[in-house]
Design a protein around this motif. Sequence first.
Motif, PDB file in Angstrom:
ATOM      1  N   GLY A   9      31.974  36.282  53.498  1.00 40.51           N
ATOM      2  CA  GLY A   9      32.281  34.618  53.422  1.00 40.51           C
ATOM      3  C   GLY A   9      31.964  33.892  52.217  1.00 40.51           C
ATOM      4  N   PHE A  10      32.816  33.115  51.742  1.00 41.14           N
ATOM      5  CA  PHE A  10      32.572  32.656  50.615  1.00 41.14           C
ATOM      6  C   PHE A  10      32.647  30.991  50.577  1.00 41.14           C
ATOM      7  CE2 PHE A  10      34.425  36.623  49.750  1.00 41.14           C
ATOM      8  CZ  PHE A  10      33.709  37.112  48.842  1.00 41.14           C
ATOM      9  N   THR A  11      31.627  30.348  50.027  1.00 37.86           N
ATOM     10  CA  THR A  11      31.363  28.898  49.948  1.00 37.86           C
ATOM     11  C   THR A  11      31.575  28.364  48.718  1.00 37.86           C
ATOM     12  OG1 THR A  11      30.029  29.158  52.088  1.00 37.86           O
ATOM     13  CG2 THR A  11      29.992  27.081  50.918  1.00 37.86           C
ATOM     14  N   PRO A  12      32.445  27.950  48.009  1.00 39.48           N
ATOM     15  CA  PRO A  12      32.596  27.595  46.734  1.00 39.48           C
ATOM     16  C   PRO A  12      31.587  26.628  46.441  1.00 39.48           C
ATOM     17  CG  PRO A  12      34.728  27.475  47.547  1.00 39.48           C
ATOM     18  CD  PRO A  12      33.623  27.815  48.742  1.00 39.48           C
ATOM     19  N   ASP A  13      30.799  26.599  45.309  1.00 36.97           N
ATOM     20  CA  ASP A  13      29.899  25.663  44.990  1.00 36.97           C
ATOM     21  C   ASP A  13      29.771  25.440  43.452  1.00 36.97           C
ATOM     22  OD1 ASP A  13      28.607  27.808  43.919  1.00 36.97           O
ATOM     23  OD2 ASP A  13      27.375  28.115  45.662  1.00 36.97           O
ATOM     24  N   ASN A  14      28.785  24.850  42.810  1.00 39.93           N
ATOM     25  CA  ASN A  14      28.807  24.221  41.576  1.00 39.93           C
ATOM     26  C   ASN A  14      28.656  25.463  40.570  1.00 39.93           C
ATOM     27  OD1 ASN A  14      26.381  24.984  42.004  1.00 39.93           O
ATOM     28  ND2 ASN A  14      25.730  22.718  41.427  1.00 39.93           N
ATOM     29  N   LYS A  15      28.360  26.707  41.142  1.00 42.13           N
ATOM     30  CA  LYS A  15      28.365  28.173  40.326  1.00 42.13           C
ATOM     31  C   LYS A  15      29.577  28.665  40.035  1.00 42.13           C
ATOM     32  CE  LYS A  15      23.414  29.175  41.933  1.00 42.13           C
ATOM     33  NZ  LYS A  15      22.839  29.824  42.586  1.00 42.13           N
ATOM     34  N   TYR A  16      30.600  28.347  41.036  1.00 41.40           N
ATOM     35  CA  TYR A  16      31.805  28.883  40.836  1.00 41.40           C
ATOM     36  C   TYR A  16      32.658  28.299  39.499  1.00 41.40           C
ATOM     37  CZ  TYR A  16      31.675  31.526  45.434  1.00 41.40           C
ATOM     38  OH  TYR A  16      31.441  32.367  46.291  1.00 41.40           O
ATOM     39  N   VAL A  17      33.169  29.249  38.759  1.00 38.17           N
ATOM     40  CA  VAL A  17      34.090  28.806  37.576  1.00 38.17           C
ATOM     41  C   VAL A  17      35.512  28.357  38.188  1.00 38.17           C
ATOM     42  CG1 VAL A  17      35.275  29.406  35.454  1.00 38.17           C
ATOM     43  CG2 VAL A  17      32.588  30.077  36.148  1.00 38.17           C
ATOM     44  N   GLU A  18      35.981  27.076  37.697  1.00 37.03           N
ATOM     45  CA  GLU A  18      37.380  27.081  38.209  1.00 37.03           C
ATOM     46  C   GLU A  18      38.208  27.382  36.996  1.00 37.03           C
ATOM     47  OE1 GLU A  18      40.012  22.779  38.961  1.00 37.03           O
ATOM     48  OE2 GLU A  18      38.209  22.926  38.653  1.00 37.03           O
ATOM     49  N   ILE A  19      39.188  27.977  37.190  1.00 30.95           N
ATOM     50  CA  ILE A  19      40.106  28.763  36.495  1.00 30.95           C
ATOM     51  C   ILE A  19      41.239  27.735  36.308  1.00 30.95           C
ATOM     52  CG2 ILE A  19      41.642  30.653  35.744  1.00 30.95           C
ATOM     53  CD1 ILE A  19      39.907  32.340  37.453  1.00 30.95           C
ATOM     54  N   LEU A  20      41.276  27.123  35.002  1.00 28.79           N
ATOM     55  CA  LEU A  20      42.587  25.967  34.863  1.00 28.79           C
ATOM     56  C   LEU A  20      43.672  26.784  34.352  1.00 28.79           C
ATOM     57  CD1 LEU A  20      40.249  23.221  32.777  1.00 28.79           C
ATOM     58  CD2 LEU A  20      40.978  23.567  35.099  1.00 28.79           C
ATOM     59  N   GLU A  21      43.606  27.814  33.540  1.00 27.55           N
ATOM     60  CA  GLU A  21      44.780  28.496  33.088  1.00 27.55           C
ATOM     61  C   GLU A  21      44.564  29.811  32.563  1.00 27.55           C
ATOM     62  OE1 GLU A  21      48.068  27.987  29.418  1.00 27.55           O
ATOM     63  OE2 GLU A  21      46.354  26.601  29.521  1.00 27.55           O
ATOM     64  N   ILE A  22      45.431  30.895  32.762  1.00 23.72           N
ATOM     65  CA  ILE A  22      45.474  32.257  32.357  1.00 23.72           C
ATOM     66  C   ILE A  22      46.345  32.383  31.428  1.00 23.72           C
ATOM     67  CG2 ILE A  22      45.607  34.520  33.090  1.00 23.72           C
ATOM     68  CD1 ILE A  22      44.525  33.883  35.807  1.00 23.72           C
ATOM     69  N   VAL A  23      45.948  33.036  30.065  1.00 22.92           N
ATOM     70  CA  VAL A  23      46.674  33.177  28.853  1.00 22.92           C
ATOM     71  C   VAL A  23      46.712  34.686  28.664  1.00 22.92           C
ATOM     72  CG1 VAL A  23      47.353  32.796  26.779  1.00 22.92           C
ATOM     73  CG2 VAL A  23      46.638  30.942  28.181  1.00 22.92           C
ATOM     74  N   LYS A  24      47.580  35.452  28.905  1.00 29.22           N
ATOM     75  CA  LYS A  24      47.782  36.774  28.584  1.00 29.22           C
ATOM     76  C   LYS A  24      48.109  37.111  27.218  1.00 29.22           C
ATOM     77  CE  LYS A  24      48.432  37.996  33.610  1.00 29.22           C
ATOM     78  NZ  LYS A  24      48.878  39.007  34.450  1.00 29.22           N
ATOM     79  N   ALA A  25      47.131  37.695  26.700  1.00 30.88           N
ATOM     80  CA  ALA A  25      47.903  38.278  25.131  1.00 30.88           C
ATOM     81  C   ALA A  25      48.849  39.260  25.223  1.00 30.88           C
ATOM     82  CB  ALA A  25      46.454  39.217  24.521  1.00 30.88           C
ATOM     83  N   VAL A  26      49.710  39.078  24.152  1.00 27.23           N
ATOM     84  CA  VAL A  26      50.784  40.073  24.018  1.00 27.23           C
ATOM     85  C   VAL A  26      50.519  40.789  22.698  1.00 27.23           C
ATOM     86  CG1 VAL A  26      53.535  40.165  23.557  1.00 27.23           C
ATOM     87  CG2 VAL A  26      52.381  38.189  25.005  1.00 27.23           C
ATOM     88  N   THR A  27      50.642  42.227  22.829  1.00 24.92           N
ATOM     89  CA  THR A  27      50.287  42.981  21.675  1.00 24.92           C
ATOM     90  C   THR A  27      51.301  44.131  21.751  1.00 24.92           C
ATOM     91  OG1 THR A  27      48.808  44.274  20.588  1.00 24.92           O
ATOM     92  CG2 THR A  27      48.505  44.053  23.008  1.00 24.92           C
ATOM     93  N   ASP A  28      51.652  44.504  20.495  1.00 22.91           N
ATOM     94  CA  ASP A  28      52.452  45.719  20.439  1.00 22.91           C
ATOM     95  C   ASP A  28      51.535  47.064  20.088  1.00 22.91           C
ATOM     96  OD1 ASP A  28      51.944  45.373  17.810  1.00 22.91           O
ATOM     97  OD2 ASP A  28      53.710  44.860  17.228  1.00 22.91           O
ATOM     98  N   THR A  29      50.424  46.845  20.086  1.00 25.68           N
ATOM     99  CA  THR A  29      49.139  48.091  19.895  1.00 25.68           C
ATOM    100  C   THR A  29      49.195  48.951  20.978  1.00 25.68           C
ATOM    101  OG1 THR A  29      48.025  46.465  18.254  1.00 25.68           O
ATOM    102  CG2 THR A  29      47.063  48.498  19.099  1.00 25.68           C
ATOM    103  N   VAL A  30      49.149  50.026  20.845  1.00 25.88           N
ATOM    104  CA  VAL A  30      49.314  51.058  21.756  1.00 25.88           C
ATOM    105  C   VAL A  30      47.778  51.456  22.161  1.00 25.88           C
ATOM    106  CG1 VAL A  30      49.729  53.519  22.592  1.00 25.88           C
ATOM    107  CG2 VAL A  30      51.458  52.385  21.465  1.00 25.88           C
ATOM    108  N   ASP A  31      47.172  51.418  23.298  1.00 24.93           N
ATOM    109  CA  ASP A  31      45.913  51.946  23.646  1.00 24.93           C
ATOM    110  C   ASP A  31      45.631  53.178  23.348  1.00 24.93           C
ATOM    111  OD1 ASP A  31      43.597  52.204  24.588  1.00 24.93           O
ATOM    112  OD2 ASP A  31      43.704  51.131  26.558  1.00 24.93           O
ATOM    113  N   ILE A  32      44.857  53.466  22.370  1.00 28.46           N
ATOM    114  CA  ILE A  32      44.689  55.000  22.019  1.00 28.46           C
ATOM    115  C   ILE A  32      44.215  55.663  23.046  1.00 28.46           C
ATOM    116  CG2 ILE A  32      44.034  54.387  19.497  1.00 28.46           C
ATOM    117  CD1 ILE A  32      41.099  54.903  20.039  1.00 28.46           C
TER     118      ILE A  32
END
Length: 347
Positions: free
Chosen positions: A199-222
């Motif tokens: 059960g999940f009851t949102p309260d003032n501890k829950y962060v509200e996500i306004l926007e998700i920005v995904k990083a774009v990179t051409d670097t290969v993960d080693i």
Amino acid sequence: MGLEEYKGVYVFAQQVDNVINSIAFELIGKGKDLAEALDTQVTAVLVGSNVKDLADELAEYGADKVIVVDDPELKEYRTEPYAHALSSVIEKYKPEIMLVGATAIGRDLGPRVSARIHTGLTADCTQLEIGDFPINPVPGKETKHNQLLMTRPAFGGNTIATIACPDFRPQMATVRPGVMQKRARQTGVKANIEEFNPGFTPDNKYVEILEIVKAVTDTVDIMDAKILVSGGRGVGSQENFKLLEDLAEAIGGTVSCSRAVVDAGWKPKDLQVGQTGKTVRPHVYFAIGISGAIQHLAGMEESDIIVAINKDETAPIFSVADYGVVGDLNKILPVLTEQIKAAKAAG
């Protein structure tokens, strides 16, 4: 705390955007080894929104059971609802061991959960095994059997510490990605699923996500690279890494480096191999101008083939190398690169 109530090895199966992170499969693989020593089973805990369809994949990599915590509040990772989900699973099912990947998410989630359930957490482990504690018997002190012995680098990677949690349960650890081996996938295996929602009851501890920005990179993960051309202090300068980059381009590899190179500001930390960097297992690892300190070896010694190039014939790197060349890298690398290019051109 009745320790005998706690049974089983549990693994937090991290997923983002309904894609399971490979660390989950690595932890299941190691979890199977631990479970066999304890004569118990491995359970994966899958947390998210509309993630039930991912459970079979966890079973294909060896999970005996999958507990699914599915709720719209868990669509994106947020500390509070995820900590509530995992700690609720632990309180209900009472695992003896709880493993979490030492990813950005795991390093945030693990300590929160351990604090809520009042147990210890060993962070960034590189080795796990079942054994006695104390490891070396102490007169007058009880030796406890079947304990999780958690090994991790300490004091900046200058020593190795083995830690146990004999008096509290579960025994919790975050584990560095790339260290443990995933087992061969058995396609077609169906998961034994149990759904659980605290059960999940949102309260003032829950962060509200306004926007998700995904990083774009051409670097290969080693960590994903099949061939790594890795340089150390012996390369001499940031400019000299052009020799390694040319070799990597010719052979279809990726450049990586040692801690000394990162400390000197020649390369970014996400290219660092070693105890305080990333653990890698490429097919071929070129160690160029790398002496081979124990902290570096811990991050690459499981490579299939290790090729060392160093002007110091006594360098420790030669003790783990399959092939070694003693000489000046400034002379050797251009010749090697040209030979590889010529061989490719000849077909």
